[in-house]
Design an enzyme around this catalytic site. Structure first.
Site, mmCIF file in Angstrom:
data_model
loop_
_atom_site.group_PDB
_atom_site.id
_atom_site.type_symbol
_atom_site.label_atom_id
_atom_site.label_comp_id
_atom_site.label_asym_id
_atom_site.label_seq_id
_atom_site.Cartn_x
_atom_site.Cartn_y
_atom_site.Cartn_z
ATOM 1 N N GLU A 261 0.794 -1.098 0.071
ATOM 2 C CA GLU A 261 -0.055 -0.065 0.088
ATOM 3 C C GLU A 261 1.021 1.399 0.121
ATOM 4 O O GLU A 261 1.779 1.382 0.930
ATOM 5 C CB GLU A 261 -0.866 -0.041 1.370
ATOM 6 C CG GLU A 261 -2.041 -0.826 1.209
ATOM 7 C CD GLU A 261 -3.063 -0.252 0.157
ATOM 8 O OE1 GLU A 261 -3.649 0.994 0.264
ATOM 9 O OE2 GLU A 261 -3.591 -0.967 -0.856
ATOM 10 N N ASP B 130 -5.100 10.970 8.001
ATOM 11 C CA ASP B 130 -3.753 10.450 8.404
ATOM 12 C C ASP B 130 -3.370 10.907 9.898
ATOM 13 O O ASP B 130 -3.600 12.330 10.128
ATOM 14 C CB ASP B 130 -2.608 10.613 7.478
ATOM 15 C CG ASP B 130 -2.694 9.697 6.366
ATOM 16 O OD1 ASP B 130 -3.070 8.440 6.278
ATOM 17 O OD2 ASP B 130 -2.409 10.152 5.244
#
Length: 268
Positions: free
Chosen positions: A49, A60
């Site tokens: 990924e 994030d």
């Protein structure tokens, strides 16, 4: 896209789950980033990924935001990320490569052009983190036109309607969220997600990989015991990069030492 199917079939035969590391392309610089990715694969990563650095990464936590800042500081551009992807694909022809990114980066190129470029360099899947399923039509249609799997996030509180949509529109794998919130190894993965895994299976969804807060082999094992096809670990890996930022050789050794037991935990 077919790379996921053949990988999951092989893993099933070997009675293993998938271990999937996440890193940001170009962190801490292009050359070291390519070495990091080679190391992850050599240490046992089943698929990759990869993030493309973006100025406003909403999903994030601080660890991955810092990775993005390091890549920006090294002057890494989306065009260079695609050059890196082509190199990774050349060197590793069979490993599935997924991108985890934000819609602006797709829009910048034009949606169709973006997925055409993914197909050209050998990207297998794209997860656009800030596009919900109900707004995903132009993305997933372009993805499928270019043989790229559209990946959807299945949150822990997904209702039946959402599960059906994810099963119907997703390909490659389903990103099963351990918990709500932002990424980060500090927040350990929460409860086993057996009920969601069972529902996704019932609706014939792409195999679920559990992500968010996966930082130890016991969590990988727990995810697979709950029926997931594997586990994704991002922040814990990016933290190792951060800790050894001035010692590139040590960094690669530490990454290898982290990935090997995580992969070992996928074997039943």
């Amino acid at each position: 896209m077919e790379r996921y199917e053949s990988l999951f079939a092989q893993l099933k035969e070997r009675k293993e789950g998938a271990f999937v590391p996440f890193v940001t392309l170009g962190d801490p610089g292009i050359e070291q980033s390519l070495k990091i990715i080679d190391t992850l694969i050599e240490a046992g990563a089943d698929t990759l990924e990869l993030g493309i650095p973006f100025s406003d990464p909403l999903a994030d936590g601080p660890t991955i935001q810092n990775a993005t800042l390091r890549a920006f500081a090294a002057g890494v551009t989306p065009a260079q990320c695609f050059e890196m992807l082509a190199l990774i694909r050349q060197k590793h022809p069979t490993i599935p490569i997924g991108l985890l990114m934000y819609a602006n980066l797709v829009f910048n190129k034009g949606i169709d052009e973006f997925y055409a470029q993914c197909e050209k360099v050998g990207v297998d899947s794209v997860l656009v983190a800030d596009v919900p399923v109900e707004e995903s039509a132009p993305f997933r249609q372009a993805a499928l036109r270019h043989n790229v799997a559209p990946i959807f996030i299945c949150p822990p509180n997904a209702d039946d309607d959402l599960l059906r949509q994810i099963a119907s529109y997703g390909r490659g794998y389903t990103y099963l969220l351990s918990r709500a919130g932002v990424t980060g190894a500090e927040n350990r993965a929460a409860l086993p997600l057996n009920h969601l895994v069972a529902k996704l299976k019932e609706y014939n969804a792409a195999p679920p990989l559990q992500g968010f807060g996966i930082s130890a082999p016991d969590q990988v094992k727990a995810a697979i015991d709950a029926g997931a096809a594997g586990a994704i670990s991002g922040s814990a890996i990016v933290k190792i990069i951060e800790q050894h930022i001035n010692e590139p050789k040590k960094m690669l050794a530490a990454l290898k030492a982290f990935v090997q037991p995580m992969k070992a935990a996928t074997r039943s």
